[in-house]
Design an enzyme around this catalytic site. Sequence first.
Site, PDB file in Angstrom:
ATOM      1  NE  ARG A 135      74.377 -12.668  55.618  1.00 31.69           N
ATOM      2  CZ  ARG A 135      74.235 -13.249  56.810  1.00 31.69           C
ATOM      3  NH1 ARG A 135      74.858 -12.749  57.846  1.00 31.69           N
ATOM      4  NH2 ARG A 135      73.511 -14.341  56.957  1.00 31.69           N
ATOM      5  NE  ARG A 190      74.693 -12.904  61.922  1.00 32.41           N
ATOM      6  CZ  ARG A 190      75.859 -13.133  61.349  1.00 32.41           C
ATOM      7  NH1 ARG A 190      76.910 -12.440  61.719  1.00 32.41           N
ATOM      8  NH2 ARG A 190      75.977 -14.024  60.404  1.00 32.41           N
ATOM      9  CB  CYS A 241      75.044 -15.012  84.308  1.00 30.47           C
ATOM     10  SG  CYS A 241      74.986 -13.508  85.263  1.00 30.47           S
TER      11      CYS A 241
END
Length: 448
Positions: A303, A339, A369
Amino acid sequence: MVQKQYWWFFKGFDVRDNKVWSRSFKDCNLDELAKFNPTPLYFTHGKRIEDKARLIRDAFAKNYPGVVDINYAVKANYCPQILDLIAMLDLGADVVSPNEAILAEQRGILRQRIMFTGTSVSKDDLEQLVKFGNYKINIDSNSQLKKLGEHRDEWNIHGLNLSIRLNPNVGVGHNPDVITAGLKNEDGVPIKFGIEQDKIVATFLAAREYGFHPDTLHIHIGSGWLGNDVDSFRIALQNTLDVMNELKEHGFTNLNLDVGGGPGIRYRESQESFPFNTYAKIISEEIEKSGVRINKLIIEPGRSLVGDSTILLTKVNTVEEKNGILHAYTDASMGTLIRPKLYHAYHEIINISNPNGHLKVYAVDGNVCETGDTFTQDHPREIPEIREGDVLGILDTGAYCDVMSSSYCLRGRANIILEHKGKLFQCSKGVEDLNQIMDRFHIATRLD
Ligand code: LLP
């Protein structure tokens, strides 16, 4: 008019003429980029990845006296052109599947700089990794070691160098589901990673019995932690160094120490950037205090290398008030970026087409949906006025975003473009169309 604070400029952006621009890519108006290219579009600044690699290297050069290897965690983003950059930066790779190992090597990362840390590893995985690939293995379970031992002669791996993963009892992360050490996470989920502290010496001894050469002790305590969590890391490290002292008594000296990944990034204005200098200093201090001699230190950032290199550009097709809340509906979804739904993760959302607009509160939603298909979850928030046709930018989407995407509801996965040294590289084949999504099915097969 309340002016939105542009705290995110340092990630490579500028605001001029009521538009958001990419600073590293000269004269690139992100609004135009999104209007001339299919969206949703992940747009990556290569330079940001280079800058982060330099920042991490410098912090260790200043605060840690020994040799440090940086292995990029490929799981964070396996986009081939990002791997090219990683190879150009002379980094190694932390991989979690045989495919990640193969791709990393194909993109130029040296085989001897690739280490596999898997979970739920089958005999076939191991065979592929050690027999055909000759990649370094980080043992995560005793059963893995046993399988290697049983096939030692068949696979011709006598004397194999191994790493062994310890669970150092303390874990930390931005969400319970990314805490990878300790007994259980805060939700009560039992931790599945690593070998327990009271079994680890036996695992080293067993590896030696099999004729292998365990030369590395590995930990990874969790992902996305920041400065206020470094104390937990310190305790995990102390536990690890205690184990190394114990191992010394059994003749395992001069081991490599791999402290895994985990350093977070600044997703919100109220957070601070990760203190790499402090992190490197803590590692030096604790090693020195323990009296353990380390051969090489290894870190596995994912990250922190790529997370804030990327902005997800998505077009707004509908703005409408429902039940008193303004909804801005976009052409991205939880399939594009999961996320916020999966971890309640916060990603800053900026209005690329109208950054100086009046602030209004919006729920920013996706096009599949599910009620949870919203990037703002249960916290609609202030964003400069959004009009139908505007482009929104969702920040910090370089790590664990496109790689976790799906084509749910037959919405294709996103377009990906990377900018490096003033050139644009088209990384994906645009937004997936129906044929591309259906490629893994036998569509010619019909029931009779
Ligand atoms: N090393 C090992 C053994 C790992 O399991 C991981 C991440 C890393 C290094 C890199 O960690 P980083 O520096 O990126 O924190 N999908 C989640 C994150 C999962 C992390 C998995 N392991 C998210 O979106 O936050």
